[in-house]
Scaffold this motif. Structure first.
Motif, PDB file in Angstrom:
ATOM      1  N   TYR A 153      55.403  57.818  28.628  1.00 17.98           N
ATOM      2  CA  TYR A 153      54.937  56.648  27.883  1.00 17.98           C
ATOM      3  C   TYR A 153      53.709  55.988  28.506  1.00 17.98           C
ATOM      4  CZ  TYR A 153      59.321  56.752  25.201  1.00 17.98           C
ATOM      5  OH  TYR A 153      60.353  57.114  24.384  1.00 17.98           O
ATOM      6  N   LEU A 154      53.740  55.824  29.837  1.00 18.30           N
ATOM      7  CA  LEU A 154      52.664  55.107  30.541  1.00 18.30           C
ATOM      8  C   LEU A 154      52.136  55.952  31.708  1.00 18.30           C
ATOM      9  CD1 LEU A 154      54.504  51.641  30.747  1.00 18.30           C
ATOM     10  CD2 LEU A 154      52.921  52.395  28.959  1.00 18.30           C
ATOM     11  N   PRO A 155      51.691  57.171  31.462  1.00 23.12           N
ATOM     12  CA  PRO A 155      51.267  58.036  32.569  1.00 23.12           C
ATOM     13  C   PRO A 155      50.054  57.472  33.305  1.00 23.12           C
ATOM     14  CG  PRO A 155      50.623  58.994  30.458  1.00 23.12           C
ATOM     15  CD  PRO A 155      51.506  57.829  30.154  1.00 23.12           C
ATOM     16  N   GLY A 156      50.118  57.503  34.623  1.00 21.15           N
ATOM     17  CA  GLY A 156      49.005  57.041  35.447  1.00 21.15           C
ATOM     18  C   GLY A 156      49.013  55.553  35.740  1.00 21.15           C
ATOM     19  N   TYR A 157      49.877  54.786  35.080  1.00 24.66           N
ATOM     20  CA  TYR A 157      49.909  53.338  35.278  1.00 24.66           C
ATOM     21  C   TYR A 157      50.225  52.952  36.717  1.00 24.66           C
ATOM     22  CZ  TYR A 157      49.533  51.294  30.563  1.00 24.66           C
ATOM     23  OH  TYR A 157      49.070  50.834  29.352  1.00 24.66           O
ATOM     24  N   TYR A 158      51.068  53.741  37.358  1.00 25.16           N
ATOM     25  CA  TYR A 158      51.581  53.346  38.674  1.00 25.16           C
ATOM     26  C   TYR A 158      50.985  54.167  39.810  1.00 25.16           C
ATOM     27  CZ  TYR A 158      54.743  51.428  35.234  1.00 25.16           C
ATOM     28  OH  TYR A 158      55.244  50.777  34.137  1.00 25.16           O
ATOM     29  N   SER A 159      49.887  54.873  39.515  1.00 25.52           N
ATOM     30  CA  SER A 159      49.195  55.659  40.538  1.00 25.52           C
ATOM     31  C   SER A 159      48.196  54.789  41.283  1.00 25.52           C
ATOM     32  CB  SER A 159      48.464  56.840  39.895  1.00 25.52           C
ATOM     33  OG  SER A 159      49.368  57.652  39.184  1.00 25.52           O
ATOM     34  N   ALA A 160      47.800  55.247  42.461  1.00 29.13           N
ATOM     35  CA  ALA A 160      46.824  54.513  43.277  1.00 29.13           C
ATOM     36  C   ALA A 160      45.521  54.342  42.500  1.00 29.13           C
ATOM     37  CB  ALA A 160      46.578  55.274  44.575  1.00 29.13           C
ATOM     38  N   GLY A 161      44.926  53.150  42.606  1.00 30.43           N
ATOM     39  CA  GLY A 161      43.666  52.873  41.916  1.00 30.43           C
ATOM     40  C   GLY A 161      43.842  52.238  40.559  1.00 30.43           C
ATOM     41  N   LEU A 162      45.034  52.401  39.961  1.00 36.16           N
ATOM     42  CA  LEU A 162      45.350  51.788  38.659  1.00 36.16           C
ATOM     43  C   LEU A 162      44.290  52.084  37.593  1.00 36.16           C
ATOM     44  CD1 LEU A 162      46.618  48.272  39.862  1.00 36.16           C
ATOM     45  CD2 LEU A 162      47.952  50.346  39.492  1.00 36.16           C
ATOM     46  N   GLU A 163      43.782  53.304  37.614  1.00 34.90           N
ATOM     47  CA  GLU A 163      42.722  53.667  36.661  1.00 34.90           C
ATOM     48  C   GLU A 163      43.225  53.667  35.223  1.00 34.90           C
ATOM     49  OE1 GLU A 163      39.857  56.609  39.292  1.00 34.90           O
ATOM     50  OE2 GLU A 163      41.702  57.426  38.442  1.00 34.90           O
ATOM     51  N   ALA A 164      44.447  54.147  35.024  1.00 37.41           N
ATOM     52  CA  ALA A 164      44.985  54.249  33.670  1.00 37.41           C
ATOM     53  C   ALA A 164      45.148  52.870  33.033  1.00 37.41           C
ATOM     54  CB  ALA A 164      46.323  54.991  33.685  1.00 37.41           C
ATOM     55  N   ILE A 165      45.585  51.886  33.822  1.00 40.58           N
ATOM     56  CA  ILE A 165      45.773  50.541  33.270  1.00 40.58           C
ATOM     57  C   ILE A 165      44.412  49.890  32.978  1.00 40.58           C
ATOM     58  CG2 ILE A 165      45.924  49.286  35.468  1.00 40.58           C
ATOM     59  CD1 ILE A 165      48.161  48.612  32.462  1.00 40.58           C
ATOM     60  N   GLN A 166      43.421  50.184  33.808  1.00 39.77           N
ATOM     61  CA  GLN A 166      42.074  49.669  33.540  1.00 39.77           C
ATOM     62  C   GLN A 166      41.509  50.263  32.251  1.00 39.77           C
ATOM     63  OE1 GLN A 166      39.325  49.383  37.018  1.00 39.77           O
ATOM     64  NE2 GLN A 166      41.045  50.219  38.171  1.00 39.77           N
ATOM     65  N   LEU A 167      41.763  51.547  32.059  1.00 43.58           N
ATOM     66  CA  LEU A 167      41.300  52.229  30.843  1.00 43.58           C
ATOM     67  C   LEU A 167      41.981  51.640  29.607  1.00 43.58           C
ATOM     68  CD1 LEU A 167      39.284  54.541  30.373  1.00 43.58           C
ATOM     69  CD2 LEU A 167      41.208  56.121  30.363  1.00 43.58           C
ATOM     70  N   ASP A 168      43.275  51.378  29.709  1.00 50.07           N
ATOM     71  CA  ASP A 168      43.990  50.771  28.578  1.00 50.07           C
ATOM     72  C   ASP A 168      43.545  49.330  28.343  1.00 50.07           C
ATOM     73  OD1 ASP A 168      45.325  53.029  27.898  1.00 50.07           O
ATOM     74  OD2 ASP A 168      47.323  52.338  28.441  1.00 50.07           O
ATOM     75  N   GLY A 169      43.098  48.666  29.401  1.00 51.35           N
ATOM     76  CA  GLY A 169      42.532  47.326  29.245  1.00 51.35           C
ATOM     77  C   GLY A 169      41.284  47.363  28.371  1.00 51.35           C
TER      78      GLY A 169
END
Length: 441
Positions: A194-210
């Motif tokens: 559902y939320l791949p990459g959200y909890y990885s170092a750098g938080l790139e996935a959450i920034q992209l979803d932002g």
């Protein structure tokens, strides 16, 4: 303490139940405690009807997901019955299949020591997770112990990812509805599907979803978009906790559960829709924007969402009306990823592709019938009656069995009354509830 005594929740251990009321969700206080204003109650007779329908769906899950997925979605939107929510979440997320295909894996991870650095951080976070919920109120209580086990197991399962603080509330919500092993596989599915990459170092996935949320705001609510752009409000400032915790720390509890019902069915588009609704409600009129003359005022407003906008019935209706589909999310993801690569280069963390809900997850990992088989929660074994002593017979005397054999040959066998089984097997399920689909919602 005598052997007869029974301790229920951790709140009883700490004595909270003596002077504080526990609501129907297990909260003894705090902003997420149940109130009539924040929730809408379902009549008991409607709940019973919904339970019958969900029991049928769970017993024939693969057929429902393939042939009648729209009906599954509709029932998730109406709200999963509380008594079946944990089981339904496990089926929707694919955690049930994952558990069956990895039998013994959680026990193996649970028995390992783990990285001391990771464990130290997890230990410090335990008391911060829903401190007003009876399951987690006691330091070192059952809830905190299980939460520690689940989070530790995940760090061993994905050592390259490790532990992220936002995983703790996700795991805690799951633990409120299911045992530790099921909660672990539910967490795995949320983190990986559902939320791949959200909890990885750098938080790139959450920034992209932002950035995706920012772009969708422009389309759904241009007035809000212009205000955020004017005051240089980076999405990461206001949406990080919303998305990473799937609104579990933001909304009243009744609304959290309804959002999760839809999220686990339809995927991340539900999280985007909730974010868009809150932004539009709080910043969507010129009158409201007059009170937000800068970045600080806007942030303060978004940190204190008005209760009426988070009320269960209102929020669900608004979310269902937001014109954002999974195709819109994917299209915008492609645009923002291209822009990211142009400005910042390649992503450091290569995440697996995002799955948009239960149907996509099931299609990517087709289950067997055995994977979907429901195991009974409680098995009651009837004890055999004790053997009767054989009476001593006098010489030449016949036993009762021999006498009854002669008489029995002249009598008809008694009619045995059939009693319907209240807990039917899967194959009998359809016979037990004929015409269940015609029941009122």
């Amino acid at each position: 303490m005598d052997d007869e005594s029974s301790l229920g929740s951790d709140s009883e251990i700490n004595g909270f139940t003596n002077d504080r009321h526990t609501d129907k969700y297990g909260f003894i206080g705090g902003a997420q405690q149940y109130s009539e204003e924040s929730a809408q109650d379902v009549p008991p007779e409607v709940l019973r009807q919904r339970e019958v329908k969900w029991l049928d769906m769970l017993s024939n899950w693969d057929k429902w997901m393939v042939k009648r997925h729209k009906k599954v979605r509709l029932r998730c939107q109406k709200g999963i019955p509380p008594s079946l929510r944990g089981r339904a979440w496990l089926y929707l997320s694919g955690g049930k299949v994952k558990r069956e295909q990895n039998r013994g894996k959680f026990e193996e991870l649970d028995s390992q020591a783990g990285d001391p650095k990771e464990l130290d951080v997890i230990e410090k976070d335990l008391h911060r997770q829903f401190p007003f919920h009876e399951m987690f109120v006691s330091r070192g209580g059952h809830g905190q112990q299980d939460l520690f086990r689940v989070l530790k197991a995940y760090t061993l399962y994905r050592p390259e990812e490790g532990y992220c603080q936002a995983q703790a509330p996700i795991a805690a919500v799951l633990l409120m509805h299911m045992p530790a092993e099921d909660a672990f596989w539910g967490l795995v599915q949320i983190c990986e599907k559902y939320l791949p990459g959200y909890y990885s170092a750098g938080l790139e996935a959450i920034q992209l979803d932002g950035e995706i949320l920012y772009a969708l705001t422009r389309r759904v609510s241009p007035l809000v978009y212009r205000h955020l752009e004017k005051h240089k409000m980076e999405p990461i400032l206001y949406m990080t906790e919303w998305f990473m915790c799937a609104f579990s720390r933001t909304l009243p509890w009744a609304s959290v559960l309804r959002v999760w019902d839809m999220f686990l069915c339809d995927g991340v588009k539900i999280i985007f829709r909730v974010g868009l609704v809150l932004l539009k409600c709080m910043l969507g009129t010129r009158e409201k924007l007059k009170a937000c003359q800068g970045q600080y005022e806007t942030m303060e407003l978004l940190r204190a969402i008005e209760p009426r906008y988070m009320q269960e019935g209102f929020l669900v209706r608004e979310v269902l009306e937001v014109p954002v589909s999974e195709r819109d999310v994917e299209r915008e993801h492609h645009v923002q990823l291209k822009r990211w690569r142009k400005n910042r280069g390649e992503l450091h963390c290569k995440s697996p592709p995002r799955m948009h809900g239960a149907r996509a997850i099931m299609a990517s990992e087709p289950p067997s019938r055995q994977d979907l088989r429901q195991n009974p929660t409680i098995i009651v074994e009837s004890p055999l009656p004790p053997p009767q002593p054989t009476p001593q017979l006098k010489k030449g005397e016949k036993s009762k069995e021999e006498k009854s054999k002669k008489k029995g040959s002249m009598k008809k066998a008694p009619t045995v009354m059939e009693i319907p089984n209240p807990y039917p097997l899967e194959l009998e399920q359809s016979l037990c509830y004929p015409g269940h689909d015609s029941l009122p919602q």
